[in-house]
Write a protein that holds these residues in place. Structure first.
Motif, short mmCIF file in Angstrom:
data_model
loop_
_atom_site.label_atom_id
_atom_site.label_comp_id
_atom_site.label_asym_id
_atom_site.label_seq_id
_atom_site.Cartn_x
_atom_site.Cartn_y
_atom_site.Cartn_z
N VAL A 80 0.82 -1.21 0.00
CA VAL A 80 0.00 0.00 0.00
C VAL A 80 0.85 1.27 0.00
O VAL A 80 0.56 2.23 -0.73
N GLU A 81 1.92 1.31 0.79
CA GLU A 81 2.77 2.51 0.81
C GLU A 81 3.43 2.71 -0.55
O GLU A 81 3.56 3.85 -1.03
N ASP A 82 3.87 1.63 -1.18
CA ASP A 82 4.45 1.73 -2.52
C ASP A 82 3.42 2.25 -3.52
O ASP A 82 3.75 3.05 -4.41
N ALA A 83 2.18 1.80 -3.37
CA ALA A 83 1.12 2.26 -4.28
C ALA A 83 0.83 3.74 -4.08
O ALA A 83 0.59 4.48 -5.05
N ARG A 84 0.84 4.20 -2.84
CA ARG A 84 0.64 5.63 -2.59
C ARG A 84 1.76 6.44 -3.23
O ARG A 84 1.53 7.52 -3.80
N PHE A 85 2.98 5.92 -3.14
CA PHE A 85 4.11 6.61 -3.75
C PHE A 85 3.94 6.66 -5.26
O PHE A 85 4.16 7.70 -5.89
N LEU A 86 3.53 5.55 -5.85
CA LEU A 86 3.27 5.53 -7.30
C LEU A 86 2.20 6.55 -7.66
O LEU A 86 2.34 7.29 -8.64
N ARG A 87 1.14 6.60 -6.87
CA ARG A 87 0.05 7.55 -7.14
C ARG A 87 0.55 8.99 -7.13
O ARG A 87 0.06 9.84 -7.90
N SER A 88 1.53 9.27 -6.28
CA SER A 88 2.04 10.64 -6.16
C SER A 88 2.91 11.04 -7.35
O SER A 88 3.18 12.23 -7.54
N LEU A 89 3.34 10.07 -8.15
CA LEU A 89 4.29 10.32 -9.22
C LEU A 89 3.64 10.60 -10.57
O LEU A 89 4.32 11.06 -11.49
N THR A 90 2.35 10.32 -10.73
CA THR A 90 1.73 10.44 -12.05
C THR A 90 0.25 10.80 -11.93
O THR A 90 -0.41 10.43 -10.95
N ASP A 91 -0.23 11.51 -12.93
CA ASP A 91 -1.67 11.82 -13.02
C ASP A 91 -2.41 10.80 -13.88
O ASP A 91 -3.63 10.88 -14.01
N ARG A 92 -1.68 9.86 -14.48
CA ARG A 92 -2.31 8.86 -15.34
C ARG A 92 -2.96 7.77 -14.48
O ARG A 92 -2.64 7.61 -13.30
N PRO A 93 -3.88 7.00 -15.07
CA PRO A 93 -4.42 5.84 -14.34
C PRO A 93 -3.27 4.91 -13.94
O PRO A 93 -2.32 4.73 -14.70
N ILE A 94 -3.35 4.34 -12.76
CA ILE A 94 -2.31 3.42 -12.31
C ILE A 94 -2.87 2.03 -12.06
O ILE A 94 -4.02 1.86 -11.66
N LYS A 95 -2.01 1.06 -12.32
CA LYS A 95 -2.37 -0.36 -12.18
C LYS A 95 -1.42 -1.01 -11.19
O LYS A 95 -0.23 -0.71 -11.15
N TRP A 96 -1.96 -1.92 -10.40
CA TRP A 96 -1.12 -2.69 -9.46
C TRP A 96 -1.44 -4.17 -9.63
O TRP A 96 -2.60 -4.56 -9.71
N ALA A 97 -0.39 -4.97 -9.69
CA ALA A 97 -0.56 -6.42 -9.87
C ALA A 97 -0.37 -7.16 -8.56
O ALA A 97 0.56 -6.86 -7.79
N LEU A 98 -1.24 -8.12 -8.31
CA LEU A 98 -1.14 -9.02 -7.17
C LEU A 98 -1.15 -10.46 -7.69
O LEU A 98 -1.77 -10.74 -8.71
N PRO A 99 -0.49 -11.38 -7.00
CA PRO A 99 -0.60 -12.78 -7.41
C PRO A 99 -2.00 -13.30 -7.13
O PRO A 99 -2.63 -12.92 -6.13
N GLY A 100 -2.52 -14.14 -8.01
CA GLY A 100 -3.83 -14.74 -7.78
C GLY A 100 -3.74 -15.90 -6.81
O GLY A 100 -2.66 -16.46 -6.59
N PRO A 101 -4.86 -16.29 -6.19
CA PRO A 101 -4.85 -17.36 -5.18
C PRO A 101 -4.25 -18.68 -5.69
O PRO A 101 -3.44 -19.31 -5.00
N MET A 102 -4.63 -19.11 -6.90
CA MET A 102 -4.15 -20.39 -7.39
C MET A 102 -2.65 -20.36 -7.66
O MET A 102 -1.93 -21.32 -7.38
N THR A 103 -2.16 -19.26 -8.19
CA THR A 103 -0.74 -19.14 -8.47
C THR A 103 0.06 -19.03 -7.18
O THR A 103 1.19 -19.52 -7.10
N MET A 104 -0.51 -18.44 -6.15
CA MET A 104 0.16 -18.40 -4.84
C MET A 104 0.37 -19.81 -4.29
O MET A 104 1.47 -20.15 -3.86
N ILE A 105 -0.67 -20.63 -4.31
CA ILE A 105 -0.51 -21.96 -3.72
C ILE A 105 0.39 -22.85 -4.56
O ILE A 105 0.99 -23.80 -4.04
N ASP A 106 0.55 -22.50 -5.84
CA ASP A 106 1.43 -23.28 -6.71
C ASP A 106 2.89 -22.86 -6.56
O ASP A 106 3.76 -23.44 -7.19
N THR A 107 3.16 -21.85 -5.72
CA THR A 107 4.51 -21.35 -5.53
C THR A 107 4.93 -21.54 -4.07
O THR A 107 5.76 -20.82 -3.53
N LEU A 108 4.33 -22.55 -3.43
CA LEU A 108 4.57 -22.85 -2.02
C LEU A 108 4.58 -24.35 -1.79
O LEU A 108 4.04 -25.12 -2.60
N ALA A 109 5.13 -24.75 -0.65
CA ALA A 109 4.94 -26.10 -0.14
C ALA A 109 3.99 -26.00 1.05
O ALA A 109 4.22 -25.21 1.96
#
Length: 345
Positions: free
Chosen positions: A117-146
């Protein structure tokens, strides 16, 4: 503001940009940081500033962080959660195609505090354009763990979906216009996608006013992925499994790989009515597309999706690419979209 406010054929990158060589190891995934402590915090912000500047000057309309503050699109989120032991590592098969050393779930997972969230706020402060943030999806998260606690992929996915929804709501409050969930695992585990994958994705996006996207690709341009793609034949029809389910879902945008792939264009008809973030830049090669090559890809897809619903983008993240190549590919994407935009006016 949302992604729709960026005009006709707004361009975007799907995820990562290469990090500066003074900040991190380059041209690899999970690159180690070269700084530490306060210098690392400052370095990450400097890299994020640079990523925004490069996107804007090269004509990208929907600006992202380029994943400059995280080592990896999945594990950086996971390392901030309780219940996961990064010292206890196991080797697992990721996406059913390559082995990797991953952390282990040893107890109930939870999110003690915001992750990005803090990184996203910083990104928001840097541009007036629409901003996008990517998160891992639930299935991909469990496939990257034991998992040594839940004993059920589905149960753990639902836990992660709740955690992701908490994070997504706070990202939205921080000014993020488009929240993207990365689900490359959707191209592999088709029964799970049908049985609970799309449902957990919708749970992660529940209640958001920001636009939502799901990104399903064939992976970074690393050897394990290119070797796997070489086995898929002359037509890649994996999207045939997930697209009908996503067409009926609450997700606003479907992001897919196209440039230099063997995905039949007509599969996009399976998500008719949705916005489409189309990968018109190949991240598995250092060869930079010409603007006309990008325009040709976009013209072809316009037979299957309305121009008002098309977002030209990259196939996947560009972290493993040389930085110069990635920046030139962004320019080519923007120039190709501009050609088609002018033709439509």
């Amino acid at each position: 503001m949302n992604a729709s406010g960026a005009g006709l054929l707004p361009t975007a990158i799907v995820g990562s940009l290469p990090k500066p060589s003074w900040l991190s190891e380059t041209e690899k995934l999970w690159g180690d940081w070269k700084l530490s402590g306060a210098e690392l915090v400052e370095g990450k912000q400097d890299a994020l500033r640079s990523a925004v500047l490069e996107q804007e000057r090269r004509g990208i309309h929907i600006v992202s962080d380029g994943e400059q503050t995280r080592q990896h699109f999945v594990t950086t989120f996971i390392e901030h959660l309780s219940g996961v032991d990064f010292e206890r590592r196991e080797t697992v098969r990721i996406r059913d195609r390559y082995d990797a050393s991953v952390p282990t779930v040893v107890g109930a997972v939870s999110r003690e505090k915001p992750v990005f969230v803090e990184d996203a706020r910083f990104l928001r402060s840097l541009t007036d354009r629409p901003i996008k943030w990517a998160l891992p999806g639930p299935m991909t998260m469990i496939d990257t763990l034991a998992d040594r606690h839940y004993g059920s992929r589905e149960k753990l996915a639902w836990e992660f979906a709740t955690i992701l929804n908490e994070e997504a709501r706070e990202l939205e409050a921080a000014g993020v216009d488009l929240i993207q969930f990365d689900e490359p695992a959707f191209n592999v585990f088709f029964d799970d996608v049908r049985d609970w994958g799309v449902a957990t994705l919708e749970r992660a996006a529940e209640g958001l006013r920001a636009e939502t996207a799901v990104h399903i690709c064939y992976g970074y341009g690393i050897a394990a992925n290119t070797e796997w793609k070489a086995t898929l034949g002359s037509e890649w029809r994996q999207y045939e499994e997930s697209f009908p389910l996503l067409q009926r879902s609450s997700i606003d945008i479907v992001s897919l790989e196209s440039q230099h792939s063997h995905v039949p264009m007509d599969l996009i008809e399976l998500v008719r009515g949705k916005k489409v973030m189309l990968g018109a830049i190949d991240v598995a090669t250092d060869e930079v597309e010409t603007p006309e090559e990008v325009a040709h890809t976009l013209r072809r897809v316009l037979h299957f999706v309305d121009a008002e619903k098309l977002i030209p983008s990259t196939n996947c993240g560009m972290a493993p690419l040389p930085r110069r190549v990635a920046l030139e590919k962004m320019s080519a994407l923007s120039a190709g979209a501009a050609i088609v935009r002018d033709e439509l006016r």
